[in-house]
Write an enzyme that holds these catalytic residues in place. Structure first.
Site, mmCIF file in Angstrom:
data_model
loop_
_atom_site.group_PDB
_atom_site.id
_atom_site.type_symbol
_atom_site.label_atom_id
_atom_site.label_comp_id
_atom_site.label_asym_id
_atom_site.label_seq_id
_atom_site.Cartn_x
_atom_site.Cartn_y
_atom_site.Cartn_z
ATOM 1 N N LYS A 16 0.906 -1.180 -0.012
ATOM 2 C CA LYS A 16 -0.057 0.053 -0.044
ATOM 3 C C LYS A 16 0.851 1.258 -0.285
ATOM 4 O O LYS A 16 1.611 1.414 0.854
ATOM 5 C CB LYS A 16 -0.918 0.086 1.139
ATOM 6 N N GLU A 24 10.780 0.502 9.625
ATOM 7 C CA GLU A 24 11.595 1.845 9.433
ATOM 8 C C GLU A 24 11.109 3.011 9.889
ATOM 9 O O GLU A 24 9.997 3.451 9.222
ATOM 10 C CB GLU A 24 12.045 1.839 8.011
ATOM 11 N N CYS A 42 13.938 10.539 6.400
ATOM 12 C CA CYS A 42 13.795 9.837 7.573
ATOM 13 C C CYS A 42 15.379 10.309 8.467
ATOM 14 O O CYS A 42 15.555 10.318 9.668
ATOM 15 C CB CYS A 42 13.278 8.647 8.010
ATOM 16 N N GLU A 95 11.343 14.824 15.482
ATOM 17 C CA GLU A 95 11.105 14.796 13.986
ATOM 18 C C GLU A 95 10.278 15.902 13.284
ATOM 19 O O GLU A 95 9.121 15.742 13.459
ATOM 20 C CB GLU A 95 10.940 13.402 13.466
HETATM 21 P P1 NAI Z 1 2.145 7.813 8.808
HETATM 22 O O1 NAI Z 1 3.184 6.881 9.506
HETATM 23 O O2 NAI Z 1 0.808 7.982 9.267
HETATM 24 O O3 NAI Z 1 2.075 7.020 7.151
HETATM 25 C C1 NAI Z 1 2.893 5.963 6.708
HETATM 26 C C2 NAI Z 1 2.201 5.143 6.244
HETATM 27 O O4 NAI Z 1 1.332 4.117 7.183
HETATM 28 C C3 NAI Z 1 1.168 5.368 5.103
HETATM 29 O O5 NAI Z 1 0.925 4.659 4.214
HETATM 30 C C4 NAI Z 1 -0.189 5.438 5.889
HETATM 31 O O6 NAI Z 1 -1.353 5.111 5.107
HETATM 32 C C5 NAI Z 1 0.011 4.117 6.727
HETATM 33 N N1 NAI Z 1 -0.650 4.038 7.945
HETATM 34 C C6 NAI Z 1 -1.258 4.935 8.748
HETATM 35 N N2 NAI Z 1 -1.762 4.557 9.870
HETATM 36 C C7 NAI Z 1 -1.606 3.194 9.942
HETATM 37 C C8 NAI Z 1 -1.871 2.017 10.668
HETATM 38 N N3 NAI Z 1 -2.824 2.206 11.758
HETATM 39 N N4 NAI Z 1 -1.522 0.891 10.271
HETATM 40 C C9 NAI Z 1 -0.949 0.726 9.166
HETATM 41 N N5 NAI Z 1 -0.573 1.613 8.317
HETATM 42 C C10 NAI Z 1 -0.717 2.673 8.668
HETATM 43 O O7 NAI Z 1 3.068 9.106 8.592
HETATM 44 P P2 NAI Z 1 2.103 10.547 8.297
HETATM 45 O O8 NAI Z 1 1.031 10.771 9.035
HETATM 46 O O9 NAI Z 1 1.971 10.551 6.660
HETATM 47 O O10 NAI Z 1 3.231 11.388 8.758
HETATM 48 C C11 NAI Z 1 3.426 12.001 9.852
HETATM 49 C C12 NAI Z 1 4.614 11.824 10.426
HETATM 50 O O11 NAI Z 1 5.394 10.941 10.397
HETATM 51 C C13 NAI Z 1 5.667 12.960 9.556
HETATM 52 O O12 NAI Z 1 5.586 14.149 9.658
HETATM 53 C C14 NAI Z 1 6.870 12.499 9.854
HETATM 54 O O13 NAI Z 1 7.598 13.141 11.039
HETATM 55 C C15 NAI Z 1 6.865 10.977 9.938
HETATM 56 N N6 NAI Z 1 7.183 10.409 8.827
HETATM 57 C C16 NAI Z 1 8.316 9.568 8.636
HETATM 58 C C17 NAI Z 1 8.657 8.678 7.795
HETATM 59 C C18 NAI Z 1 9.856 8.029 7.592
HETATM 60 O O14 NAI Z 1 10.204 7.541 6.596
HETATM 61 N N7 NAI Z 1 10.566 7.835 8.800
HETATM 62 C C19 NAI Z 1 7.791 8.698 6.541
HETATM 63 C C20 NAI Z 1 6.600 9.607 6.551
HETATM 64 C C21 NAI Z 1 6.063 10.118 7.972
#
Ligand code: NAI
Ligand code: MG
Length: 490
Positions: free
Chosen positions: A194, A268, A302, A399
């Protein structure tokens, strides 16, 4: 005196004439279904959501919102493909399919790069020179391993796990899909992936490539949706392995959901890396490294170098040079080849970054931003630095995931190391010095998965990536990345 031809576009300041990449050669459909069992199909409940171009807030396409029932179909298709053709196929043949995907990404590189920049806001220079070539490189690299697993794990038998459920974020959409799909396939697993809700389009293009490459139906399934869809994949009993990249918060939810199950998983998560500049470093080079470390991809990285630790004796010089360099950074149209900093990925992320700009100032930090003008519509943030912040400042600890750098100084090696390690994260770090011995000492001391020396944000498919502490569990990439997709038998 006649003005030379090549100077005509230059107006005397640092303004270049626009050089936008053409969008003529790309096809984005008005609407996308779910890629399940080798075909695009409508979601059960008929629900769709928009994906926007964050640089102008215009709608690019409508994308299916997968329900639990859709995820169930995708997992069943993946299982059937796993027990059927994929596990019966010779490893060498499996490898050929993965090589084919790699070559097709290369052939369609321009299309992938433009769509990545349209859907996610990153500068075309990055999607063209970093994201897409690295995505192809990951498929090439793992294709090579498919029939050589006995050399990866000498003396052991590496068996596939089954169905891999993969959930990825919006900062490197095609690259993250490749990081996850390529090793899964090489090890003989099938996949349900996804993409993030704001950047689904390159994963859907990849689905087209996978269909064109003739992979057996159901080997790779791509379902779109938001958090609920992700949760349905992660908790599905038919999924044997979970791979997640995203926020530490969601990582925690997933880890709880998986506790007590037999599923193997890798997470990650976030980071708060420090770039450490010693007085003996090549300063101009280091300043370029800092800029690359935090302003690259709008700081949506990240492993971004979101903190700077600079030795006191050179702090003024470094900060002055950094401010000068920030003034020359071009913020704007992601499709323009001159652009250094593109659009922030979503309104939500922009609001998060802006809230941190307020927090940093209310904590007593001194904020400096470049003076560039910003486009009228879309989501934008000027490159920003904070000085006068303390170790306990939230802009130092948390972050932000935007082009925001927190700067602190240090006097001794020990102080630099203590400060570098004093966050809940441990994903990456950077050291800048003339002395090899200092590099070795620092890299032994920094508790982070990836450490760059006299460079930053360099990636290669052969090299493992992953974090300590709240930055996650497990490694992706390289030989280590294979281990996450196999069970080893004697
Ligand atoms: P997120 O962690 O909510 O989203 C990442 C993925 O997880 C998306 O595909 C989302 O649809 C999915 N997701 C969301 N809730 C889920 C659940 N309960 N179970 C399984 N999958 C789920 O990140 P978001 O809200 O887009 O960004 C928020 C913050 O997270 C950012 O401001 C940043 O600080 C951090 N982030 C860190 C990343 C990294 O590569 N370490 C990447 C994206 C965001
Ligand atoms: Mg989008």
């Amino acid at each position: 005196m006649a003005i030379p031809e090549n100077k005509l576009a230059f107006d005397g300041g640092w303004n270049y004439a626009p050089a936008p990449e053409s969008t003529d050669h790309i096809v984005v459909k008005k609407r996308y279904g779910l890629f399940i069992n080798g075909d695009f199909r409508a979601p059960e409940k008929g629900r769709y959501f928009d994906t926007l171009n964050p640089a102008n807030e215009e709608k690019l396409s409508r994308v299916a919102m997968a329900s639990q029932a859709d995820v169930d179909k995708a997992v069943k298709a993946a299982r059937k493909a796993y027990t059927g053709p994929w596990s019966r196929m010779k490893a060498k043949e499996r490898g050929k399919y993965i090589f084919r995907i790699a070559r097709m990404i290369q052939e369609r590189a321009r299309e992938f790069a433009v769509i990545e920049s349209l859907d996610g806001g990153k500068p075309i220079r990055e999607s063209r020179d970093v994201d897409v070539p690295l995505a192809a490189a990951h498929f090439f690299y793992y294709a090579g391993w498919a029939d050589k697993l006995e050399y990866a794990f000498p003396g052991r038998k590496a068996k596939a796990l089954g169905v891999a459920g993969q959930v990825i974020p919006w900062n490197f959409p095609l690259l993250m899909a490749s990081w996850k799909i390529a090793p899964a396939l090489a090890c003989g697993n099938t996949v349900v992936l996804k993409p993030a809700e704001t950047t689904p389009l390159t994963a859907l293009k990849l689905a087209e490539v996978i269909a064109d490459a003739g992979l057996p139906d159901g080997v790779v399934n791509i379902v779109t949706g938001a958090g609920d869809t992700g949760a349905a994949i992660v908790t599905h009993p038919g999924v044997d392995k979970v791979a997640f990249t995203g926020s530490t918060n969601v990582g925690r939810i997933i880890q709880k959901a998986l506790a007590g199950t037999n599923k193997k998983y890798t997470l990650e998560l976030g980071g708060k890396a420090a770039n450490i500049i010693f007085a003996d470093a090549a300063i101009d080079q280091a300043v370029e490294g800092i800029v690359n470390g935090i302003f690259f991809n709008q700081g949506h990285v990240c492993c971004a170098g979101s903190r700077l630790l600079v030795q006191e004796s050179v702090a003024d010089e470094v900060i002055e040079k950094l401010k000068d360099r920030m003034e020359t950074l071009i913020v704007g149209d992601p499709l323009d080849k001159n652009t250094d900093i593109g659009a922030i990925n979503s309104r939500m992320q922009l609001e998060k970054i802006e809230s941190y700009l307020k927090i940093g100032q209310s904590e007593g930090g001194e904020m400096h931003q470049s003076s560039c003008s910003l486009p009228k519509s879309g989501y934008w943030c000027r490159p920003t630095i904070f000085t006068g912040v303390s170790q306990s400042s939230r802009v130092v600890q948390e972050e932000i995931f935007g082009p925001v750098l927190a700067i602190q100084t240090f006097r001794t090696y020990d102080e630099a190391l203590t400060k570098a390690n004093n966050t809940p994260y441990g994903l990456s770090g950077g050291v800048w010095t003339d002395k090899g011995s200092k590099i070795f000492k620092m890299t032994q001391g920094i508790r982070a998965g990836v450490i760059w020396a006299n460079t930053f944000n360099k990636f290669d498919p052969t090299s493992p990536f992953g974090g300590y502490k709240e930055s996650g569990m497990g490694r992706e990439g390289g030989l280590h990345g294979l281990g996450a997709y196999v069970k080893l038998e004697a």
